[in-house]
Design a protein around this motif. Sequence first.
Motif, mmCIF file in Angstrom:
data_model
loop_
_atom_site.group_PDB
_atom_site.id
_atom_site.type_symbol
_atom_site.label_atom_id
_atom_site.label_comp_id
_atom_site.label_asym_id
_atom_site.label_seq_id
_atom_site.Cartn_x
_atom_site.Cartn_y
_atom_site.Cartn_z
ATOM 1 N N LEU A 10 -15.795 14.018 40.101
ATOM 2 C CA LEU A 10 -14.439 14.504 40.328
ATOM 3 C C LEU A 10 -14.298 14.962 41.771
ATOM 4 N N THR A 11 -13.058 15.031 42.221
ATOM 5 C CA THR A 11 -12.776 15.522 43.566
ATOM 6 C C THR A 11 -12.736 17.041 43.559
ATOM 7 N N GLY A 12 -12.786 17.636 44.736
ATOM 8 C CA GLY A 12 -12.684 19.085 44.856
ATOM 9 C C GLY A 12 -11.363 19.619 44.318
ATOM 10 N N GLU A 13 -10.276 18.884 44.563
ATOM 11 C CA GLU A 13 -8.961 19.304 44.063
ATOM 12 C C GLU A 13 -8.930 19.292 42.534
ATOM 13 N N ALA A 14 -9.537 18.292 41.942
ATOM 14 C CA ALA A 14 -9.595 18.229 40.477
ATOM 15 C C ALA A 14 -10.447 19.369 39.926
ATOM 16 N N ALA A 15 -11.550 19.698 40.598
ATOM 17 C CA ALA A 15 -12.393 20.819 40.160
ATOM 18 C C ALA A 15 -11.618 22.129 40.233
ATOM 19 N N ASP A 16 -10.842 22.323 41.308
ATOM 20 C CA ASP A 16 -10.027 23.539 41.439
ATOM 21 C C ASP A 16 -9.046 23.656 40.274
ATOM 22 N N TRP A 82 -15.151 -1.016 31.098
ATOM 23 C CA TRP A 82 -15.337 -0.142 32.261
ATOM 24 C C TRP A 82 -16.805 0.168 32.559
ATOM 25 N N LYS A 83 -17.739 -0.364 31.800
ATOM 26 C CA LYS A 83 -19.140 0.044 31.936
ATOM 27 C C LYS A 83 -19.744 -0.311 33.290
ATOM 28 N N HIS A 84 -19.131 -1.195 34.047
ATOM 29 C CA HIS A 84 -19.626 -1.571 35.379
ATOM 30 C C HIS A 84 -18.987 -0.719 36.477
ATOM 31 N N THR A 85 -18.253 0.316 36.070
ATOM 32 C CA THR A 85 -17.402 1.054 37.002
ATOM 33 C C THR A 85 -17.758 2.534 37.058
ATOM 34 N N HIS A 86 -17.860 3.044 38.288
ATOM 35 C CA HIS A 86 -17.999 4.480 38.509
ATOM 36 C C HIS A 86 -16.598 5.062 38.583
ATOM 37 N N LEU A 87 -16.365 6.158 37.868
ATOM 38 C CA LEU A 87 -15.047 6.785 37.807
ATOM 39 C C LEU A 87 -15.054 8.119 38.535
ATOM 40 N N THR A 88 -14.000 8.383 39.274
ATOM 41 C CA THR A 88 -13.798 9.687 39.912
ATOM 42 C C THR A 88 -12.459 10.222 39.441
ATOM 43 N N ILE A 89 -12.483 11.405 38.840
ATOM 44 C CA ILE A 89 -11.245 12.043 38.398
ATOM 45 C C ILE A 89 -10.662 12.792 39.591
ATOM 46 N N ASP A 90 -9.393 12.498 39.884
ATOM 47 C CA ASP A 90 -8.667 13.119 40.981
ATOM 48 C C ASP A 90 -7.377 13.703 40.416
ATOM 49 N N VAL A 91 -6.631 14.414 41.248
ATOM 50 C CA VAL A 91 -5.345 14.980 40.836
ATOM 51 C C VAL A 91 -4.327 14.690 41.941
ATOM 52 N N ARG A 108 -0.860 15.486 37.989
ATOM 53 C CA ARG A 108 -1.492 14.704 36.933
ATOM 54 C C ARG A 108 -2.871 14.261 37.388
ATOM 55 N N PHE A 109 -3.770 14.188 36.430
ATOM 56 C CA PHE A 109 -5.095 13.639 36.706
ATOM 57 C C PHE A 109 -4.970 12.120 36.736
ATOM 58 N N LEU A 110 -5.788 11.491 37.569
ATOM 59 C CA LEU A 110 -5.868 10.037 37.579
ATOM 60 C C LEU A 110 -7.295 9.625 37.880
ATOM 61 N N ILE A 111 -7.573 8.361 37.615
ATOM 62 C CA ILE A 111 -8.917 7.808 37.826
ATOM 63 C C ILE A 111 -8.909 6.963 39.094
ATOM 64 N N ARG A 112 -9.887 7.200 39.929
ATOM 65 C CA ARG A 112 -10.180 6.316 41.058
ATOM 66 C C ARG A 112 -11.506 5.652 40.685
ATOM 67 N N SER A 113 -11.624 4.374 40.945
ATOM 68 C CA SER A 113 -12.825 3.690 40.472
ATOM 69 C C SER A 113 -13.394 2.773 41.535
ATOM 70 N N ARG A 114 -14.660 2.477 41.350
ATOM 71 C CA ARG A 114 -15.357 1.480 42.154
ATOM 72 C C ARG A 114 -16.401 0.839 41.260
ATOM 73 N N LEU A 115 -16.768 -0.385 41.570
ATOM 74 C CA LEU A 115 -17.835 -1.034 40.825
ATOM 75 C C LEU A 115 -19.170 -0.406 41.198
ATOM 76 N N PHE A 116 -20.055 -0.284 40.221
ATOM 77 C CA PHE A 116 -21.413 0.146 40.534
ATOM 78 C C PHE A 116 -22.063 -0.901 41.426
ATOM 79 N N THR A 117 -22.960 -0.455 42.290
ATOM 80 C CA THR A 117 -23.761 -1.408 43.054
ATOM 81 C C THR A 117 -24.703 -2.117 42.080
#
Length: 131
Positions: A10-16, A82-91, A108-117
């Motif tokens: 998660l991002t710092g903003e989402a953690a806050d 989604w199993k090939h994808t790293h997810l980051t929760i952001d706001v 609102r929370f949203l997902i930012r994603s990238r493929l795993f290496t």
Amino acid sequence: MPSLPHRVDLTGEAADLLRSLTTEHGPVMFHQSGGCCDGSAPMCYPDGEFRIGNADIHLGDLDIGLDRDVPVWMSKAQFEYWKHTHLTIDVVKGRGAGFSLEAPHGVRFLIRSRLFTDEEHAALEAAAARG
């Protein structure tokens, strides 16, 4: 043995925001929605309000600097996509789903994603094969 890559962060903003929501509602959890009305969004609920069952996968726990981490879940069917994808929760600012705890706060929370290496994916697959 090196540690496994996280499936979710998660991002710092989402953690806050999660710390604030935890103060307001008690322990919270996420379930990554599969779409439809809430558009495949990470939904934040008071812990235990959303029933987790055998059809769900535990993606990981988010450390937000409190006594209890925030568990993140997804349905097994959605995980297959989604199993090939790293997810980051952001706001971000804006209206999300009315069922998620952040909705009344104008964000609102949203997902930012990238493929795993290739290396990350191989490590996760090897760990899954070991059980």
